[in-house]
Scaffold this motif. Sequence first.
Motif, PDB file in Angstrom:
ATOM      1  N   GLU A   3      13.019  -4.163 -10.869  1.00 61.12           N
ATOM      2  CA  GLU A   3      13.808  -3.678  -9.744  1.00 61.12           C
ATOM      3  C   GLU A   3      12.902  -3.477  -8.536  1.00 61.12           C
ATOM      4  O   GLU A   3      11.860  -2.832  -8.629  1.00 61.12           O
ATOM      5  N   TYR A   4      13.316  -4.052  -7.418  1.00 58.39           N
ATOM      6  CA  TYR A   4      12.591  -3.936  -6.156  1.00 58.39           C
ATOM      7  C   TYR A   4      13.454  -3.113  -5.208  1.00 58.39           C
ATOM      8  O   TYR A   4      14.611  -3.447  -4.966  1.00 58.39           O
ATOM      9  N   TYR A   5      12.886  -2.045  -4.684  1.00 59.46           N
ATOM     10  CA  TYR A   5      13.610  -1.140  -3.798  1.00 59.46           C
ATOM     11  C   TYR A   5      13.137  -1.311  -2.368  1.00 59.46           C
ATOM     12  O   TYR A   5      11.933  -1.415  -2.111  1.00 59.46           O
ATOM     13  N   VAL A   6      14.073  -1.326  -1.436  1.00 59.77           N
ATOM     14  CA  VAL A   6      13.765  -1.324  -0.009  1.00 59.77           C
ATOM     15  C   VAL A   6      14.181   0.061   0.487  1.00 59.77           C
ATOM     16  O   VAL A   6      15.352   0.425   0.418  1.00 59.77           O
ATOM     17  N   VAL A   7      13.188   0.834   0.943  1.00 62.20           N
ATOM     18  CA  VAL A   7      13.447   2.225   1.334  1.00 62.20           C
ATOM     19  C   VAL A   7      12.800   2.527   2.689  1.00 62.20           C
ATOM     20  O   VAL A   7      11.729   2.018   2.995  1.00 62.20           O
ATOM     21  N   PRO A   8      13.451   3.372   3.504  1.00 57.14           N
ATOM     22  CA  PRO A   8      12.842   3.750   4.787  1.00 57.14           C
ATOM     23  C   PRO A   8      11.702   4.744   4.557  1.00 57.14           C
ATOM     24  O   PRO A   8      11.714   5.493   3.587  1.00 57.14           O
ATOM     25  N   ASN A   9      10.714   4.716   5.469  1.00 52.21           N
ATOM     26  CA  ASN A   9       9.667   5.734   5.368  1.00 52.21           C
ATOM     27  C   ASN A   9      10.219   7.061   5.878  1.00 52.21           C
ATOM     28  O   ASN A   9      11.347   7.134   6.351  1.00 52.21           O
ATOM     29  N   ASP A  11       9.916   9.078   8.486  1.00 50.34           N
ATOM     30  CA  ASP A  11      10.461   9.237   9.835  1.00 50.34           C
ATOM     31  C   ASP A  11      11.320   8.047  10.265  1.00 50.34           C
ATOM     32  O   ASP A  11      11.670   7.913  11.434  1.00 50.34           O
ATOM     33  N   GLU A  12      11.647   7.188   9.316  1.00 46.68           N
ATOM     34  CA  GLU A  12      12.538   6.043   9.513  1.00 46.68           C
ATOM     35  C   GLU A  12      12.065   5.098  10.612  1.00 46.68           C
ATOM     36  O   GLU A  12      12.869   4.516  11.328  1.00 46.68           O
ATOM     37  N   THR A  13      10.745   4.936  10.751  1.00 44.56           N
ATOM     38  CA  THR A  13      10.198   3.998  11.730  1.00 44.56           C
ATOM     39  C   THR A  13       9.831   2.679  11.074  1.00 44.56           C
ATOM     40  O   THR A  13       9.416   1.751  11.762  1.00 44.56           O
ATOM     41  N   GLY A  14       9.951   2.592   9.780  1.00 45.45           N
ATOM     42  CA  GLY A  14       9.621   1.376   9.060  1.00 45.45           C
ATOM     43  C   GLY A  14      10.242   1.407   7.679  1.00 45.45           C
ATOM     44  O   GLY A  14      10.898   2.381   7.288  1.00 45.45           O
ATOM     45  N   TRP A  15      10.030   0.327   6.948  1.00 42.32           N
ATOM     46  CA  TRP A  15      10.623   0.158   5.616  1.00 42.32           C
ATOM     47  C   TRP A  15       9.566  -0.267   4.617  1.00 42.32           C
ATOM     48  O   TRP A  15       8.666  -1.046   4.938  1.00 42.32           O
ATOM     49  N   TYR A  16       9.663   0.261   3.416  1.00 42.82           N
ATOM     50  CA  TYR A  16       8.765  -0.088   2.319  1.00 42.82           C
ATOM     51  C   TYR A  16       9.501  -0.925   1.285  1.00 42.82           C
ATOM     52  O   TYR A  16      10.712  -0.774   1.099  1.00 42.82           O
ATOM     53  N   ASP A  21       8.742   2.061 -10.146  1.00 44.30           N
ATOM     54  CA  ASP A  21       8.157   3.366  -9.842  1.00 44.30           C
ATOM     55  C   ASP A  21       6.736   3.289  -9.283  1.00 44.30           C
ATOM     56  O   ASP A  21       6.035   4.286  -9.237  1.00 44.30           O
ATOM     57  N   VAL A  22       6.320   2.109  -8.848  1.00 42.51           N
ATOM     58  CA  VAL A  22       4.981   1.927  -8.293  1.00 42.51           C
ATOM     59  C   VAL A  22       5.000   2.314  -6.818  1.00 42.51           C
ATOM     60  O   VAL A  22       5.970   2.049  -6.103  1.00 42.51           O
ATOM     61  N   ALA A  23       3.944   2.936  -6.361  1.00 45.17           N
ATOM     62  CA  ALA A  23       3.859   3.346  -4.955  1.00 45.17           C
ATOM     63  C   ALA A  23       3.926   2.119  -4.046  1.00 45.17           C
ATOM     64  O   ALA A  23       3.355   1.073  -4.360  1.00 45.17           O
ATOM     65  N   PRO A  24       4.629   2.226  -2.916  1.00 46.31           N
ATOM     66  CA  PRO A  24       4.730   1.087  -1.995  1.00 46.31           C
ATOM     67  C   PRO A  24       3.379   0.782  -1.373  1.00 46.31           C
ATOM     68  O   PRO A  24       2.543   1.664  -1.204  1.00 46.31           O
ATOM     69  N   THR A  25       3.173  -0.493  -1.026  1.00 40.41           N
ATOM     70  CA  THR A  25       1.889  -0.883  -0.451  1.00 40.41           C
ATOM     71  C   THR A  25       1.999  -1.319   1.003  1.00 40.41           C
ATOM     72  O   THR A  25       1.140  -0.996   1.800  1.00 40.41           O
TER      73      THR A  25
END
Length: 66
Positions: A3-9, A11-16, A21-25
């Motif tokens: 599973e690949y998740y697209v999530v906002p950072n 302050d919502e200035t970018g997306w990860y 469950d691996v930390a975004p890079t």
Amino acid sequence: MKEYYVVPNKDETGWYVKIEDVAPTNLYTGRSEAIEEAERLAKDNQPAKVLVQNEDHQVVSEKSFS
């Protein structure tokens, strides 16, 4: 299935793009850019699923690759 998740950072200035469950890079400036990258990863690692979350971490869209 991965599973690949697209999530906002925060302050919502970018997306990860997060892989399970691996930390975004990488931080992407646009939502569509992050979704494209997540879909590319999912296609390369089928079967997989891309889940896009909003600022409340609720899934707003889902796409499967098999």
